[in-house]
Design a protein around this motif. Structure first.
Motif, PDB file in Angstrom:
ATOM      1  N   GLY A   2       0.663  -1.284   0.024  1.00 39.94           N
ATOM      2  CA  GLY A   2      -0.203  -0.324   0.055  1.00 39.94           C
ATOM      3  C   GLY A   2       0.870   1.230  -0.119  1.00 39.94           C
ATOM      4  N   LEU A   3       1.801   1.309   0.735  1.00 40.25           N
ATOM      5  CA  LEU A   3       2.777   2.520   0.748  1.00 40.25           C
ATOM      6  C   LEU A   3       3.380   2.725  -0.597  1.00 40.25           C
ATOM      7  N   TRP A   4       3.978   1.662  -1.210  1.00 36.43           N
ATOM      8  CA  TRP A   4       4.739   1.779  -2.519  1.00 36.43           C
ATOM      9  C   TRP A   4       3.663   1.958  -3.577  1.00 36.43           C
ATOM     10  N   ALA A   5       2.453   1.771  -3.405  1.00 41.37           N
ATOM     11  CA  ALA A   5       1.425   1.920  -4.634  1.00 41.37           C
ATOM     12  C   ALA A   5       1.127   3.531  -4.472  1.00 41.37           C
ATOM     13  N   PHE A   6       0.958   3.881  -3.057  1.00 45.76           N
ATOM     14  CA  PHE A   6       0.706   5.428  -3.008  1.00 45.76           C
ATOM     15  C   PHE A   6       1.703   6.150  -3.550  1.00 45.76           C
ATOM     16  N   SER A   7       3.191   5.775  -3.445  1.00 44.02           N
ATOM     17  CA  SER A   7       4.345   6.387  -3.894  1.00 44.02           C
ATOM     18  C   SER A   7       4.202   6.390  -5.263  1.00 44.02           C
ATOM     19  N   LEU A   8       4.037   5.445  -5.851  1.00 49.11           N
ATOM     20  CA  LEU A   8       4.189   5.563  -7.185  1.00 49.11           C
ATOM     21  C   LEU A   8       2.853   6.596  -8.040  1.00 49.11           C
ATOM     22  N   LEU A   9       2.008   6.255  -7.352  1.00 49.99           N
ATOM     23  CA  LEU A   9       0.707   7.146  -7.693  1.00 49.99           C
ATOM     24  C   LEU A   9       1.196   8.569  -7.464  1.00 49.99           C
ATOM     25  N   ALA A  10       1.782   8.953  -6.483  1.00 42.82           N
ATOM     26  CA  ALA A  10       2.256  10.200  -6.258  1.00 42.82           C
ATOM     27  C   ALA A  10       3.701  10.820  -6.945  1.00 42.82           C
ATOM     28  N   GLY A  11       3.973   9.883  -7.782  1.00 46.51           N
ATOM     29  CA  GLY A  11       4.958  10.492  -8.925  1.00 46.51           C
ATOM     30  C   GLY A  11       6.216   9.806  -8.483  1.00 46.51           C
ATOM     31  N   ALA A  12       6.363   9.210  -7.498  1.00 47.41           N
ATOM     32  CA  ALA A  12       7.790   8.674  -7.004  1.00 47.41           C
ATOM     33  C   ALA A  12       9.023   9.817  -6.756  1.00 47.41           C
ATOM     34  N   GLN A  13       8.416  10.755  -6.243  1.00 47.95           N
ATOM     35  CA  GLN A  13       9.587  11.848  -5.920  1.00 47.95           C
ATOM     36  C   GLN A  13      10.501  11.408  -4.880  1.00 47.95           C
ATOM     37  N   LEU A  52      20.992  13.905  -5.147  1.00 46.06           N
ATOM     38  CA  LEU A  52      21.939  14.669  -4.258  1.00 46.06           C
ATOM     39  C   LEU A  52      21.627  16.114  -4.187  1.00 46.06           C
ATOM     40  N   TRP A  53      21.427  16.615  -5.399  1.00 44.98           N
ATOM     41  CA  TRP A  53      21.383  18.114  -5.737  1.00 44.98           C
ATOM     42  C   TRP A  53      19.857  18.482  -5.549  1.00 44.98           C
ATOM     43  N   ASP A  54      18.799  17.653  -5.350  1.00 47.79           N
ATOM     44  CA  ASP A  54      17.391  17.904  -5.315  1.00 47.79           C
ATOM     45  C   ASP A  54      17.123  18.724  -4.101  1.00 47.79           C
ATOM     46  N   PRO A  55      16.468  19.891  -4.065  1.00 48.17           N
ATOM     47  CA  PRO A  55      16.146  20.539  -2.871  1.00 48.17           C
ATOM     48  C   PRO A  55      15.081  20.025  -1.931  1.00 48.17           C
ATOM     49  N   GLY A  56      14.295  19.019  -2.559  1.00 45.85           N
ATOM     50  CA  GLY A  56      13.198  18.406  -1.914  1.00 45.85           C
ATOM     51  C   GLY A  56      13.833  17.257  -1.013  1.00 45.85           C
ATOM     52  N   PHE A  57      15.043  16.439  -1.581  1.00 45.19           N
ATOM     53  CA  PHE A  57      15.576  15.312  -1.138  1.00 45.19           C
ATOM     54  C   PHE A  57      16.403  15.846   0.223  1.00 45.19           C
ATOM     55  N   GLN A  58      17.077  16.864  -0.170  1.00 45.39           N
ATOM     56  CA  GLN A  58      17.828  17.688   1.228  1.00 45.39           C
ATOM     57  C   GLN A  58      16.947  17.915   2.133  1.00 45.39           C
ATOM     58  N   LEU A  59      15.945  18.832   1.797  1.00 50.84           N
ATOM     59  CA  LEU A  59      15.130  19.139   2.882  1.00 50.84           C
ATOM     60  C   LEU A  59      14.547  17.981   3.538  1.00 50.84           C
ATOM     61  N   SER A  60      13.924  17.038   2.846  1.00 53.97           N
ATOM     62  CA  SER A  60      13.379  15.827   3.682  1.00 53.97           C
ATOM     63  C   SER A  60      14.238  15.167   4.349  1.00 53.97           C
ATOM     64  N   TYR A  61      15.584  14.920   4.260  1.00 57.11           N
ATOM     65  CA  TYR A  61      16.537  14.144   5.109  1.00 57.11           C
ATOM     66  C   TYR A  61      16.689  15.263   6.285  1.00 57.11           C
ATOM     67  N   ALA A  62      16.865  16.613   5.914  1.00 57.87           N
ATOM     68  CA  ALA A  62      17.237  17.382   6.862  1.00 57.87           C
ATOM     69  C   ALA A  62      16.289  17.363   8.150  1.00 57.87           C
ATOM     70  N   ALA A  63      15.063  17.477   7.542  1.00 59.10           N
ATOM     71  CA  ALA A  63      13.818  17.564   8.649  1.00 59.10           C
ATOM     72  C   ALA A  63      13.606  16.252   9.368  1.00 59.10           C
ATOM     73  N   VAL A  64      13.835  15.152   8.655  1.00 51.30           N
ATOM     74  CA  VAL A  64      13.713  14.018   9.633  1.00 51.30           C
ATOM     75  C   VAL A  64      14.873  13.852  10.570  1.00 51.30           C
TER      76      VAL A  64
END
Length: 703
Positions: free
Chosen positions: A312-323, A367-379
């Motif tokens: 279910g988690l991966w199905a939702f992730s793929l529907l959401a565009g797999a960012q 590695l250069w993606d702001p979303g990737f960086q912000l996501s790991y920084a926040a967690v």
């Protein structure tokens, strides 16, 4: 007498092996991007590391233990090599059959549409993958990804090719270029990191659509599911703003979002609820866990509920565009589910590092993606600082304690994301606690309501009531964010820091917060050492901005814009719509304004204007935007910068008899035909030539 034993320090990263793998992997990725070594270099490093490790298998145990540091270095070198090798392979420009290596205009490219077609302002946009090319009747291998733009005045949406269709392109591709405007987003690099290097603008006569569909069953099912969900949302949720936000919240479809609304969410510090991230995956995880709890109590088939949750988690992730942020969350929750099912305790830091490692192995350029960086920084920030922040205050009332816990999570997340937010978005929302306190619970309720809406879509009456309720909730959330944004002092904007300053700010904020909350002197000392360096660099940048003198001709399609900068003041000359067009303001002028730390002035020191002539700090500029002729003169007038635009009609062989031209610049209003004609003349007369539509914005420094 007993020998005193020294306790061995058990550092936390020893329990998290992926934390030791991640740094050399990142180093290899950065090394490949910055230095671009050949593939042979990485093979050589891998062979050396492998030989050292093989040598250790032949050495006696004592010798191997004595020189174990060499073994560790060899392992690190091997991981670094893997990072560099994967980065080299991921770069489409290193492929032999990449379309950029073959620019024969007689080729007919065969491409497959690989995404849904998105309506833009004046066109329809789609992504496509190059399959092969036809040359002299022969099929030849080609690879690469391109953007297709179908002109709206020449196409209707229902007549456009569907995803999976093959197109025969009879028009040459154009390389994706940056605007070159100061402070502008590096779109070319962004596209390259996603594999796109070229684009083409198509009329109905520029391509032939093949009748068969070549998309796989999985891809067709995914597109169909996304379209069905979008149809349900558009059918049952009234209001354009409400529809757009609902689509973004549920499956990450952002093409119908109102730009002003997105800006309001960004200015109030809650734009993360629009981007599918850990908050959304956490709700999906909780929902699946709650629904499958009765099955998990059964002794037989204990692996069935965890597998359903992961699916279910991966199905939702793929529907959401797999960012990247979605994949990170899906990996994290999958590891938590597997760990709970196996009864093992896992380090959260190790799970986080493992998910980052896997994602970077899939695509190192995330590695250069702001979303990737912000996501790991926040967690990471929440894991480090949430408990210490929460323990600062105690509330016996459970409801108030719950509110404080939500605020503690928000405060903790801001600590490590602050430098990234300032670096990428040049602003910091000061009322983020208030906005998150409203938006997080409301958006969670809306997301769960949207899932219910999709399930109830088979019952139109129930779906209609649910859609209206969701529309009111989204309207309320939008109104709250827009009101908070309007409060004076809600946003601290215009912030500009360099990459080095952002690293220093990260060390200062992390060291100060960790040192204060955990009473750690070393962290406070680190913050104290970085602070004066940060202040020195900031002061130096302000001094440099106070001394700057330059002329900029912007690259804005169908617009003329020339800017003179003296210190921290500037004068802008061009079309009347420049300051009123929000797109030009937000994406061109404001980034340059923040980069140079300047403000607009009607009068500028050292600037004198007379008709089409501008004298600025010893430089003479001539603007030509209509047919003009000059008389031949014995003493030619020196023109340091000749700017041609719009309806200019000049002949350089006649012009040089009256003017001594040092530099010619064509602004964004000049057509391709005129540009080619003038470039040929300037090249033959050896006059420096610059067309902003091809070469990017023109910048002349005067000091």
């Amino acid at each position: 007498m007993k020998k005193k034993t020294v306790p061995v320090k058990n550092f936390f990263w020893r329990k998290a092996p992926f934390l030791q793998i991640l740094p050399p992997l990142i180093a290899g990725i950065l090394l490949q991007w910055s230095c671009k070594p050949q593939l042979l270099c990485w093979y050589g490093c891998g062979i050396v590391a492998g030989m050292v490790l093989m040598l250790f298998t032949l050495l006696p145990a004592y010798t191997g233990y004595r020189f174990r540091f060499l073994k560790g270095m060899a392992i690190q070198l091997l991981i670094l090599t893997a990072g560099g090798w994967i980065s080299h392979q991921q770069d489409i420009r290193n492929k032999e059959h990449w379309i950029g290596h073959h620019t024969n205009q007689k080729e007919i490219l065969v491409v497959e549409i690989s995404s849904a077609i998105i309506p833009k302002e004046k066109s329809f946009k789609a992504e496509a993958r190059v399959r092969y090319c036809l040359q002299n009747g022969l099929q030849m291998k080609r690879c690469g990804k391109i953007f297709l733009y179908f002109r709206q005045d020449d196409h209707r949406k229902e007549t456009l090719p569907v995803p999976g269709s093959l197109l025969l392109l009879q028009k040459p591709l154009q390389e994706i270029r940056n605007s070159g405007n100061p402070g502008a987003f590096d779109y070319k690099r962004y596209a390259l990191f996603h594999g796109f290097t070229h684009q083409v603008f198509l009329t109905s006569s520029d391509y032939i659509a093949m009748p068969e569909n070549h998309a796989g069953v999985y891809q067709q099912a995914l597109w169909a599911s996304q379209q069905n969900i979008l149809d349900i949302i558009r059918r049952y949720i009234p209001g354009s703003k409400e529809k757009g936000l609902a689509e973004a919240l549920l499956i990450g479809y952002k093409h119908d979002l109102d730009p002003e609304l997105v800006q309001s969410y960004a200015n109030t510090g809650v734009v993360h609820i629009i981007a599918i991230s850990g908050l959304h995956l956490g709700l999906i995880y909780w929902l699946l866990q709650s629904l499958l709890r009765p099955l998990s109590k059964r002794k037989t088939g204990k692996w069935f509920p965890p597998l359903l949750i992961i699916a279910g988690l991966w199905a939702f992730s793929l529907l959401a565009g797999a960012q990247p942020s979605v994949l990170r969350s899906a990996l994290m929750f999958s590891m938590i589910v597997l760990a709970d099912c196996s009864g093992r305790k896992t380090s959260v830091f190790n799970s986080l590092a493992a998910s980052a490692t896997i994602l970077l192995l899939i695509n190192p350029y995330w590695l250069w993606d702001p979303g990737f960086q912000l996501s790991y920084a926040a967690v990471t920030s929440i894991m480090l600082f949430m408990k210490p922040v929460y323990n600062l205050l105690y509330f016996p009332n459970k409801f108030i304690d719950l509110i404080w816990k939500m605020n503690a999570v928000t405060i903790a997340a801001q600590i490590l994301t602050l430098p990234l937010t300032v670096y990428y978005f040049h602003q910091f929302p000061l009322l983020f606690l208030v906005s998150n306190l409203i938006a997080v619970p409301l958006s969670s309720f809306i997301l769960l309501g949207e899932i219910l809406l999709v399930l109830l879509s088979v019952f139109p009456a129930a779906a209609g009531l649910t859609g209206k309720l969701l529309s009111h909730c989204i309207w309320l959330m939008n109104q709250c964010m827009e009101y908070i944004e309007s409060i004076p002092g809600a946003l601290w904007n215009g912030l500009q820091i360099s990459f080095l300053q952002s690293i220093l700010l990260l060390l200062i904020v992390t060291g100060a917060c960790y040192g204060y909350l955990e009473k750690n002197r070393s962290s406070m000392f680190l913050a104290g050492c970085c602070l004066p360096v940060f202040m020195f660099l900031r002061t130096q940048s302000f001094i440099q901005c106070g001394r700057q003198q330059k002329i900029i001709v912007y690259n804005i399609t169908r617009h003329s814009a020339i800017q003179m900068i003296n210190g921290r003041n500037c004068y802008l000359r061009g079309d009347p719509s420049l300051l009123s067009d929000p797109n030009i303001q937000n994406y061109t002028l404001k980034p340059a304004q923040m980069m140079h730390r300047i403000g607009y002035r009607k009068a500028l020191a050292g600037l004198h204007t007379s008709g089409n002539y501008i004298d600025f700090n010893g430089k003479r500029i001539l603007l030509v935007n209509k047919p003009i002729r000059f008389r031949t003169a014995a003493n030619r007038e020196r023109i340091d910068l000749l700017i041609l635009s719009k309806d200019a009609r000049v002949y350089f062989r006649e012009l040089i008899k009256a003017l001594d031209i040092q530099q010619v610049v064509l602004d964004g209003t000049v057509t391709a035909g005129k540009m080619a004609f003038w470039k040929k003349d300037c090249d033959s007369l050896q006059i420096p030539f610059h067309a902003v539509s091809v070469n990017g914005a023109f910048e002349m420094k005067l000091n």
